[in-house]
Design a protein around this motif. Structure first.
Motif, PDB file in Angstrom:
ATOM      1  N   MET A  73      -1.572  -5.019   8.115  1.00  0.00           N
ATOM      2  CA  MET A  73      -1.080  -6.186   6.875  1.00  0.00           C
ATOM      3  C   MET A  73       0.993  -6.153   7.546  1.00  0.00           C
ATOM      4  SD  MET A  73      -2.115  -5.072   3.115  1.00  0.00           S
ATOM      5  CE  MET A  73      -3.584  -5.264   2.191  1.00  0.00           C
ATOM      6  N   GLY A  74       0.613  -4.846   8.616  1.00  0.00           N
ATOM      7  CA  GLY A  74       1.999  -5.127   9.664  1.00  0.00           C
ATOM      8  C   GLY A  74       2.897  -3.370   8.857  1.00  0.00           C
ATOM      9  N   ALA A  75       2.041  -3.163   7.764  1.00  0.00           N
ATOM     10  CA  ALA A  75       3.463  -2.102   6.775  1.00  0.00           C
ATOM     11  C   ALA A  75       3.869  -1.041   7.860  1.00  0.00           C
ATOM     12  CB  ALA A  75       1.939  -1.669   5.755  1.00  0.00           C
ATOM     13  N   ALA A 135       4.414  -2.315   0.934  1.00  0.00           N
ATOM     14  CA  ALA A 135       3.325  -1.857   0.450  1.00  0.00           C
ATOM     15  C   ALA A 135       2.948  -0.765   0.151  1.00  0.00           C
ATOM     16  CB  ALA A 135       1.854  -2.020   1.971  1.00  0.00           C
ATOM     17  N   TYR A 136       1.525  -0.551  -0.639  1.00  0.00           N
ATOM     18  CA  TYR A 136       0.912  -0.239  -1.639  1.00  0.00           C
ATOM     19  C   TYR A 136       0.233   0.814  -1.888  1.00  0.00           C
ATOM     20  CZ  TYR A 136       6.332  -0.351  -3.425  1.00  0.00           C
ATOM     21  OH  TYR A 136       7.304  -0.306  -4.350  1.00  0.00           O
ATOM     22  N   VAL A 137      -0.692   1.617  -1.671  1.00  0.00           N
ATOM     23  CA  VAL A 137      -1.524   2.223  -1.489  1.00  0.00           C
ATOM     24  C   VAL A 137      -2.224   3.046  -3.012  1.00  0.00           C
ATOM     25  CG1 VAL A 137      -3.499   3.126  -0.636  1.00  0.00           C
ATOM     26  CG2 VAL A 137      -2.379   2.173   0.030  1.00  0.00           C
ATOM     27  N   ALA A 138      -2.474   2.656  -4.413  1.00  0.00           N
ATOM     28  CA  ALA A 138      -2.688   3.429  -5.602  1.00  0.00           C
ATOM     29  C   ALA A 138      -4.525   3.867  -5.155  1.00  0.00           C
ATOM     30  CB  ALA A 138      -3.168   2.050  -6.786  1.00  0.00           C
ATOM     31  N   ALA A 151       5.178   0.165 -10.816  1.00  0.00           N
ATOM     32  CA  ALA A 151       6.925   0.851  -9.528  1.00  0.00           C
ATOM     33  C   ALA A 151       6.758  -1.179  -8.776  1.00  0.00           C
ATOM     34  CB  ALA A 151       5.610   1.529  -9.284  1.00  0.00           C
ATOM     35  N   ASN A 152       5.941  -1.139  -7.947  1.00  0.00           N
ATOM     36  CA  ASN A 152       5.925  -2.174  -7.355  1.00  0.00           C
ATOM     37  C   ASN A 152       6.639  -3.919  -7.833  1.00  0.00           C
ATOM     38  OD1 ASN A 152       5.659  -3.981  -4.884  1.00  0.00           O
ATOM     39  ND2 ASN A 152       3.129  -4.621  -5.465  1.00  0.00           N
ATOM     40  N   LEU A 153       6.255  -4.005  -9.220  1.00  0.00           N
ATOM     41  CA  LEU A 153       7.079  -4.744  -9.903  1.00  0.00           C
ATOM     42  C   LEU A 153       8.491  -4.645  -9.839  1.00  0.00           C
ATOM     43  CD1 LEU A 153       7.089  -7.927 -11.748  1.00  0.00           C
ATOM     44  CD2 LEU A 153       6.894  -6.501 -13.595  1.00  0.00           C
ATOM     45  N   TYR A 154       8.843  -3.967 -10.635  1.00  0.00           N
ATOM     46  CA  TYR A 154      10.235  -3.254 -10.354  1.00  0.00           C
ATOM     47  C   TYR A 154      11.155  -3.030  -9.717  1.00  0.00           C
ATOM     48  CZ  TYR A 154       9.781  -3.619 -15.451  1.00  0.00           C
ATOM     49  OH  TYR A 154       9.207  -4.185 -17.530  1.00  0.00           O
ATOM     50  N   PRO A 182       2.539  -6.075  -0.893  1.00  0.00           N
ATOM     51  CA  PRO A 182       0.962  -5.806  -0.674  1.00  0.00           C
ATOM     52  C   PRO A 182       0.390  -4.697  -1.263  1.00  0.00           C
ATOM     53  CG  PRO A 182       1.477  -6.457   1.238  1.00  0.00           C
ATOM     54  CD  PRO A 182       3.096  -6.644   0.046  1.00  0.00           C
ATOM     55  N   LEU A 183      -0.465  -4.535  -2.341  1.00  0.00           N
ATOM     56  CA  LEU A 183      -0.688  -3.457  -2.849  1.00  0.00           C
ATOM     57  C   LEU A 183      -2.355  -3.284  -2.827  1.00  0.00           C
ATOM     58  CD1 LEU A 183      -0.207  -2.200  -6.933  1.00  0.00           C
ATOM     59  CD2 LEU A 183      -2.481  -1.763  -5.946  1.00  0.00           C
ATOM     60  N   ILE A 184      -2.963  -1.945  -2.642  1.00  0.00           N
ATOM     61  CA  ILE A 184      -5.070  -1.911  -1.962  1.00  0.00           C
ATOM     62  C   ILE A 184      -4.675  -0.061  -3.095  1.00  0.00           C
ATOM     63  CG2 ILE A 184      -6.473  -1.288  -0.851  1.00  0.00           C
ATOM     64  CD1 ILE A 184      -5.146  -1.996   2.038  1.00  0.00           C
ATOM     65  N   ALA A 185      -5.645  -0.939  -4.521  1.00  0.00           N
ATOM     66  CA  ALA A 185      -5.509  -0.529  -5.263  1.00  0.00           C
ATOM     67  C   ALA A 185      -7.397   0.177  -4.808  1.00  0.00           C
ATOM     68  CB  ALA A 185      -6.592  -1.220  -6.397  1.00  0.00           C
TER      69      ALA A 185
END
Length: 469
Positions: A73-75, A135-138, A151-154, A182-185
């Motif tokens: 993703m290039g994060a 990018a985010y990982v949950a 958190a990503n939204l705001y 991008p968010l990976i759950a």
């Protein structure tokens, strides 16, 4: 003009030649007049549904790939979000190892609250707003994944007020118009299905009830479903997570049909994520219900049963895809004030320092009463669900569908040693007016119930749920 006429003629021919069975027929959703004009405007009910879910990757040990995904993703600056209990357990360790091995820069936020509130959402939002994450990982259950979505939204809408995107009538329910990061759950429980949906739920402390944010924009980019992570769930967590899967499947399968839901959107951007039961969601809901019937008891009673735990993990995904597009109704709508008004009850198996009724438990305690109430509107679906869950329906009359499904649910809860109704988690009949008051604003879900209901009906449903056995 001639080209448009040819296209219109071709569409009419397809409609004429199409299969007429309910699962394949498209005649109910084609609206073309002689001039080719759109006839959806002015309709009272919707005429279309839209399927949306995260990409899903499933496999034992698949979490090892997450570092490569971030590279792809290039994060360059990743937010890893989890809770303090999980931060020391193998699922988070596996993610950290993969990120480090592939040289991905990250920062960890482990302050997620189990059963999040508006305030805990805001704390996570403040954390990410001060950093330039791309990018985010949950890693966790629904609480972690929902918090990360918010958190990503705001962070991507820094000027927005918190209530701007919260579901009406609690908030303003504005549509999300800007793309999110991008968010990976990485789900570690088998229940919420949050890894596939565009919904984030929280306790709104002022109202003492749950509400949420619902938008397809919130759905994770990728759901990384690694069944090895579910082996760490205590038996009570496995049970309550499984009850959430059960009710997701039952409620989405029995929800108001999409073409009876109103109002009809004048613009597709306002079509809600929860659209009503539809032929595609039905497939996912039924299949999830079959898996629950086969594996839920095994997954609860034997934490080392890898087949059962893995199957329930997939059931959570299947039910998530189903309800993430069809929606849920009364069990969930009534559960929100049950969670929000809890006084002293602390559920077994959860290492928390505050009163807690797990979401799956708050949902399932009303299920016998709810499905006895809704069955008259679609008895065939209620009977089919009862049969999947083990009931013998060969000589059952349609008018008895609610009783039969209610009985099979009550037996399942008894077998899994679930608390005996709302009384056992600290509620009494004196609390019912407050519980009804907290249910009324949950229109996002309650309006999808197949049977219309009044405040008096809700009162009766809460009364019937005070004691189950």
């Amino acid at each position: 003009m001639a080209a448009r006429d040819r296209v219109t003629h071709l569409l009419r021919q397809l409609v004429v030649q199409a299969c007429r069975c309910p699962a394949h027929s498209s005649t109910h959703s084609v609206h073309i007049n002689q001039s080719g004009a759109d006839l959806s405007f002015g309709r009272k009910t919707d005429f279309a549904f839209e399927m949306a879910c995260s990409n899903v990757r499933y496999g034992k040990g698949v979490t090892r790939e997450i570092g490569m995904d971030m590279q792809n993703m290039g994060a360059q600056n990743v937010c890893l979000m989890t809770d303090r209990n999980l931060s020391r357990l193998p699922p988070v360790t596996a993610v950290l190892d993969s990120l480090l091995r592939h040289g991905v820069k990250y920062e960890c936020y482990d302050g997620v609250r189990v059963e999040p509130t508006d305030n805990s959402f805001k704390e996570a939002i403040d954390f990410v707003k001060k950093r330039n994450f791309d990018a985010y990982v949950a890693v966790g259950g629904g609480s972690v994944i929902d918090t990360c979505k918010a958190a990503n939204l705001y962070a991507c809408h820094p000027e927005a007020d918190f209530l701007d995107f919260v579901n009406a009538p609690v908030g303003k329910g504005k549509p999300v118009t800007q793309p999110l990061k991008p968010l990976i759950a990485v789900p570690t429980t088998a229940g919420t299905g949050s890894e596939t949906t565009g919904v984030a739920i929280f306790d709104f402390e002022y109202l003492k009830a749950k509400t949420g944010i619902a938008s397809r924009s919130l759905k994770p980019t990728l759901a990384m479903v690694d069944p090895l992570h579910t082996l760490h769930m205590p038996d009570r967590v496995a049970a309550n997570s499984g009850f959430d899967v059960l009710c997701h499947a039952l409620e989405s399968y029995t929800a108001l049909p999409y073409n009876k839901r109103s109002p009809c959107p004048t613009n597709p951007i306002t079509r809600p994520a929860y659209q009503g039961s539809n032929p595609i969601s039905d497939v996912w809901a039924r299949h999830a219900l079959c898996i629950v019937a086969k594996y839920l008891k095994r997954a609860v009673c034997n934490p080392d049963d890898v087949e059962a735990r893995s199957s329930m993990h997939l059931a959570s995904v299947f039910a998530g895809i189903g309800f993430g597009n069809a929606g849920v109704h009364l069990c969930h709508g009534m559960s929100y004030p049950i969670s929000g008004n809890i006084k002293t009850h602390k559920a077994q198996g959860y290492n928390v320092d505050h009163p807690l009724v797990p979401h799956g438990l708050s949902v399932v305690l009303t299920s016998p009463a709810v499905f006895a109430f809704t069955a008259c509107m679609c008895p065939e679906r209620h009977l089919e669900a009862a049969e999947i869950l083990g009931a013998d329906i060969r000589n059952v009359k349609r008018e008895d569908a609610g009783r039969v499904l209610s009985d099979v649910l009550r037996k399942l809860l008894y077998d899994l040693e679930v608390e005996d109704g709302l009384c056992e988690i600290g509620y009494s009949k004196e609390d019912i007016p407050e519980l009804v008051k907290g249910t009324i604003p949950q229109e996002r879900v309650t309006k999808l119930a197949p049977r219309s209901h009044t405040e008096e009906d809700l009162t009766c449903l809460f009364e019937a749920s005070m004691k189950l056995y």
